[in-house]
Design an enzyme around this catalytic site. Structure first.
Site, mmCIF file in Angstrom:
data_model
loop_
_atom_site.group_PDB
_atom_site.id
_atom_site.type_symbol
_atom_site.label_atom_id
_atom_site.label_comp_id
_atom_site.label_asym_id
_atom_site.label_seq_id
_atom_site.Cartn_x
_atom_site.Cartn_y
_atom_site.Cartn_z
ATOM 1 N N ARG A 38 65.327 -28.637 -9.361
ATOM 2 C CA ARG A 38 65.026 -29.812 -10.188
ATOM 3 C C ARG A 38 64.019 -30.664 -9.430
ATOM 4 O O ARG A 38 64.378 -31.366 -8.485
ATOM 5 C CB ARG A 38 66.325 -30.595 -10.416
ATOM 6 C CG ARG A 38 66.289 -31.589 -11.549
ATOM 7 C CD ARG A 38 67.467 -32.546 -11.463
ATOM 8 N NE ARG A 38 67.218 -33.567 -10.460
ATOM 9 C CZ ARG A 38 68.149 -34.151 -9.717
ATOM 10 N NH1 ARG A 38 69.414 -33.827 -9.848
ATOM 11 N NH2 ARG A 38 67.831 -35.065 -8.819
ATOM 12 N N HIS A 40 67.297 -36.627 -11.758
ATOM 13 C CA HIS A 40 68.253 -36.074 -12.720
ATOM 14 C C HIS A 40 67.885 -36.524 -14.137
ATOM 15 O O HIS A 40 67.812 -35.717 -15.065
ATOM 16 C CB HIS A 40 69.668 -36.517 -12.363
ATOM 17 C CG HIS A 40 70.681 -36.191 -13.403
ATOM 18 N ND1 HIS A 40 71.047 -34.899 -13.693
ATOM 19 C CD2 HIS A 40 71.379 -36.972 -14.254
ATOM 20 C CE1 HIS A 40 71.942 -34.906 -14.668
ATOM 21 N NE2 HIS A 40 72.154 -36.151 -15.028
ATOM 22 N N TYR A 76 69.628 -39.601 -2.163
ATOM 23 C CA TYR A 76 70.502 -38.510 -1.718
ATOM 24 C C TYR A 76 69.802 -37.231 -1.283
ATOM 25 O O TYR A 76 70.454 -36.307 -0.834
ATOM 26 C CB TYR A 76 71.531 -38.189 -2.814
ATOM 27 C CG TYR A 76 70.932 -37.902 -4.184
ATOM 28 C CD1 TYR A 76 70.382 -36.661 -4.471
ATOM 29 C CD2 TYR A 76 70.923 -38.874 -5.176
ATOM 30 C CE1 TYR A 76 69.835 -36.398 -5.722
ATOM 31 C CE2 TYR A 76 70.384 -38.627 -6.433
ATOM 32 C CZ TYR A 76 69.838 -37.383 -6.697
ATOM 33 O OH TYR A 76 69.298 -37.125 -7.930
HETATM 34 C C1 LIG Z 1 82.175 -33.883 -18.654
HETATM 35 C C2 LIG Z 1 81.028 -34.607 -18.057
HETATM 36 N N1 LIG Z 1 81.188 -35.227 -16.873
HETATM 37 C C3 LIG Z 1 80.177 -35.907 -16.317
HETATM 38 C C4 LIG Z 1 78.967 -35.973 -16.932
HETATM 39 C C5 LIG Z 1 77.833 -36.754 -16.304
HETATM 40 N N2 LIG Z 1 76.801 -35.847 -15.864
HETATM 41 C C6 LIG Z 1 75.727 -35.595 -16.627
HETATM 42 S S1 LIG Z 1 74.746 -34.438 -15.958
HETATM 43 C C7 LIG Z 1 75.739 -34.272 -14.609
HETATM 44 C C8 LIG Z 1 75.381 -33.276 -13.555
HETATM 45 C C9 LIG Z 1 75.207 -31.921 -14.113
HETATM 46 O O1 LIG Z 1 74.765 -31.059 -13.139
HETATM 47 P P1 LIG Z 1 74.417 -29.549 -13.467
HETATM 48 O O2 LIG Z 1 75.537 -28.922 -14.212
HETATM 49 O O3 LIG Z 1 74.012 -28.927 -12.197
HETATM 50 O O4 LIG Z 1 73.192 -29.636 -14.476
HETATM 51 P P2 LIG Z 1 71.757 -30.287 -14.245
HETATM 52 O O5 LIG Z 1 71.864 -31.694 -14.716
HETATM 53 O O6 LIG Z 1 71.423 -30.187 -12.801
HETATM 54 O O7 LIG Z 1 70.832 -29.525 -15.116
HETATM 55 C C10 LIG Z 1 76.824 -35.134 -14.698
HETATM 56 C C11 LIG Z 1 77.863 -35.282 -13.671
HETATM 57 C C12 LIG Z 1 78.833 -35.319 -18.173
HETATM 58 N N3 LIG Z 1 77.684 -35.348 -18.853
HETATM 59 N N4 LIG Z 1 79.863 -34.653 -18.710
#
Ligand SMILES: Cc1ncc(C[n+]2csc(CCOP(=O)(O)OP(=O)(O)O)c2C)c(N)n1
Ligand SMILES: [Mg+2]
Lengths: 401, 340
Positions: free
Chosen positions: A295, A299, A308
């Site tokens: 990425r 985010h 971080y």
């Molecule tokens: C159930 C849930 N918990 C927390 C979140 C908040 N949240 C949104 S994206 C994220 C991180 C996701 O990381 P990853 O699965 O690696 O996907 P990326 O965003 O890196 O594509 C979090 C914690 C959420 N959307 N849904």
């Protein structure tokens, strides 16, 4: 005494157990490396330097890719990146509430998206603007979610591209069910069979829904490709917060193949995705693909990665840019000239201008939208609530409010 | 009096108070709780290095270490389920759910274990944990980031549910919740995180499970909690300009409900409007309306009115101003009540 491998690949009967509780520095480094470097099992066909590396196992899945096709993949990635950068800029200018950048993940998404056949279904998370592009979802249709005018405006059935799912992991089970349906309806078994691909992140792999999705898909032999984009980060948490071993290796525990592909290599991702979809199409699903990528941006537009992660890491990944390596390859093999690159550039500028134009002119949704389509057959209590509110609100029309 | 300054000795207070935002106040409260009790641990997604997406846990991992501030794997059921085990083992976990809409993967653990263990073990097991939930809308967010799920939890026996509405309460209530031996769902009004108040950390706080009259008035009573309290206070100011004095009560505790101040107020005013962002069907607002008509039937001069979110999913954010109770809708309800 205990080797790094032992710590990262715990196997019974080889040396002392449970070294993870007090790993040596060497083991920690090995552990981190197992999740932060591609490792020897990474499938790669195009190096970051644009070198095509022959691969007896995987070449056949992209043997038909002509120079023209490669230019097409390049164009897809450039346009996708341009859409993404425009989305980011529109957010910065207050036209969107938030934007979720895919910068750096273009090859993973275009490689997977272009492997999908028209009959295949895709379930995205919220970052799959590149897959949306491949599924013919108009880039402007992605804007409403981020502008706050709708929760997804394309037709997910017609496009075979489900709505974005924000609750981490939810869509994995939904995709498993959809794929079970494809099988129950006898749509798998030959070249024309159907398959489903579900997209999720490295962080998502910790969710119960994803685990259950693995279980369901495997016990029902569902034609489902789990496409995990390991972009190294789940907001501020690095992948080693989610797993002790490389994510693709989890598939083994569920009884289906898992493979790690260089997610910044569009050709390798295309090859592996085609293979995986073909396996599913023919009834040999499911399959897990871990697309190893990065990425490059925050985010979301509300995130500040400087809190971080180190810029060194970003700089290292810049050298593995997914678009640059295709460009270098095309140039080196004289498969594209300046005119081609200029025309893609011009096309992307045009696309961005159209997107911007569309965005700034998007009307606010009417108040009725709050109450519409909550139920298929309506609800009298809600209808009364709607009528009361709309008549109340109409009292303000034309006033200061 | 938009935000209350409580328990202050006039004059002496000035030196001790500081101006803090609600978010900072929570941070200070968490820090104080962690300093007071080494068994208090913080766990959740991005709460460590990042300090939480709203920075409520900012600096805690740096100062208390990774064993006390855990950046957990991404799974809410995991966060809450392991917190139960940690609580059984003697810890006092403070879990952060990143946004209201993401509490549902943990729903099973909360309803089946967190809520019931004390009852099932007949008091042999205590579950002294806090689940912090930034909740409510008004921040222009995408789906699942603006919900008000508190009624589900207030509906569940065995859970205590509270919500702070201002920075002073935030500081005290989070510490009191952490000291509570029962599990507490702690709802934080995320759109008020940046609201400021004067905090005196040497003051004596009110008890946690007590409602509070924030503004006195004789014409009608407004009852609310969390983010809507500010809306009610602003409505009362506007009404006062027109000569109508509204009483405003901040519930603070949603389960157990402390309705005694509400009953007393309604017996004087004869009019009650309950304000909440949550949809009204089977909600806390409905529960309050039912209890008040049971207790104050002969004092009521109009039915209890509810000003709430609609009985729909939370809309796209361009429509949230219509969805959320605002000053106009509150005053409209007051007018309807007074004109009954
Ligand atoms: C159930 C849930 N918990 C927390 C979140 C908040 N949240 C949104 S994206 C994220 C991180 C996701 O990381 P990853 O699965 O690696 O996907 P990326 O965003 O890196 O594509 C979090 C914690 C959420 N959307 N849904
Ligand atoms: Mg990720």
């Amino acid at each position: 005494m205990s080797s790094p491998e032992q710590w990262t690949h715990p196997e019974p009967g080889v040396g002392p157990a449970a070294t993870a509780a007090a790993p040596t520095a060497e083991q920690v480094i090995a552990g981190l490396r197992a999740t932060s470097e591609g490792g020897p099992e990474l499938v790669q066909l195009l190096t970051p330097e644009g070198e095509r590396v022959p691969n007896p196992e995987w070449d056949r899945y992209v043997a038909d890719i002509t120079a023209d096709d490669l230019r097409g993949l390049y164009r897809d990635m450039v346009l996708t990146r341009r859409i993404d950068r425009e989305g980011n800029a529109l957010q910065r200018q207050g036209q969107l509430g938030i934007w979720v950048p895919l910068l750096g993940q273009e090859a993973a998404q275009i490689g997977a998206g272009r492997a999908l056949k028209p009959q295949d279904m895709a379930f995205p998370s919220y970052r799959e603007h590149g897959v949306a592009w491949c599924k013919d979802v108009a880039p402007s249709d992605l804007l409403g979610i981020f502008r706050g005018t709708d929760h997804g405006s394309w037709d997910p059935i017609a496009k075979r591209f489900h709505l974005y799912t924000i609750v981490i992991g939810n869509q994995v089970l939904n995709a498993a069910g959809y794929a079970m349906g494809q099988r129950f309806e006898g749509k798998v078994g030959d070249d024309d069979g159907e398959a489903t691909m579900v997209f999720f992140g490295d962080g998502a792999t910790s969710q119960g829904d994803v685990h259950e999705g693995f279980v369901w898909a495997s016990v029902y032999d569902a034609p489902l490709v789990f496409f995990c984009q390991n972009n190294q980060w789940a907001i501020s948490e690095p992948t080693e917060r989610q797993s002790r071993l490389p994510l693709y290796q989890r598939a083994r525990g569920y009884g289906f193949p898992g493979i790690r592909v260089d997610g910044n290599d569009v050709l390798a991702t295309l090859a592996v995705s085609r293979w995986a979809l073909s396996e599913c199409r023919h009834g040999n699903g499911p399959v897990l693909i871990e697309a190893f990528t990065y990425r490059m941006d925050a985010h979301t537009t509300t995130d500040d990665p400087s809190r971080y992660r180190l810029t060194d890491e970003l700089e290292a990944w810049k050298l593995k840019d997914p678009i640059e390596r295709v460009r270098v390859h095309l140039v080196r093999h004289e498969q594209a000239d300046k005119e081609f690159f200029d025309s893609v550039q011009a096309e992307s500028d045009q696309l961005a201008a159209e997107l911007r134009e569309f965005c700034v002119n998007m009307p606010d949704p009417p108040k009725e939208r709050i109450f519409s389509q909550v139920y298929e057959d309506g609800n009298p209590v809600l209808a009364a609530q709607r009528d009361t509110y709309l008549s109340y609100a109409s009292g303000f029309e034309g006033g200061d409010h | 009096m938009a935000t209350p300054v409580m328990n202050q000795e006039p004059g002496a207070a000035a030196a001790q108070t500081r101006t803090v935002t609600l978010g900072k106040s929570l941070n200070l409260g968490l820090r104080a709780a962690m300093e007071a009790d080494p068994k208090v641990i913080v766990m959740g997604e991005d709460v460590g290095k990042l300090g939480g997406v709203f920075r409520i846990t900012d600096g805690l991992q740096k100062d208390f270490g990774e064993q006390r501030v855990l950046d957990t794997p991404l799974a809410e059921s995991g966060i809450v389920g392991t917190a139960v085990g940690l609580a059984i083992r003697g810890f006092r976990p403070v879990c952060e759910i990143q946004f209201d809409g993401f509490i549902f993967p943990a729903f099973d653990q909360i309803v089946s274990q967190v809520a019931k263990l004390h009852f099932r073990s007949q008091g042999k097991i205590k579950v002294p944990m806090v689940i912090r939930v930034p909740f409510g809308g008004g921040i222009g967010a995408v789906e699942h980031h603006s919900e008000s799920p508190e009624s589900y939890f207030a509906h569940t026996a065995g859970l205590k549910v509270v919500s702070c509405s201002n920075a002073v309460d935030a500081y005290w209530m989070i510490q009191q919740a952490i000291r509570c031996d029962d599990p507490v769902l702690f709802f934080e009004p995320k759109r008020r995180y940046y609201e400021k108040a004067e905090l005196d950390v040497d003051a004596t706080p009110d008890p946690l499970f007590a409602s509070r009259v924030l503004r006195q008035g004789s014409a009608a009573t407004l009852v609310s909690y969390g983010p809507s309290v500010k809306t009610c206070l602003e409505s009362a100011v506007a009404a006062a300009e027109e000569g109508t004095e509204l009483e405003v009560i901040d519930l603070r505790t949603l389960s157990p409900l402390d309705l005694t101040p509400v009953f007393e107020s309604v017996r004087r005013t004869g009019h009650l409007v309950v304000v909440s962002e949550a949809p009204s069907e089977s909600s806390l607002a409905s529960e309050i309306a039912a209890r008040v008509q049971e207790e104050c039937f002969y004092s009521l001069e109009a039915p209890v009115l509810r000003v709430t979110g609609f009985d729909t999913p939370y809309p796209p954010s361009k429509l949230e101003e219509d969805f959320l109770p605002d000053l106009d809708r509150v005053l409209d309800a007051v007018d309807r009540s007074l004109g009954w």
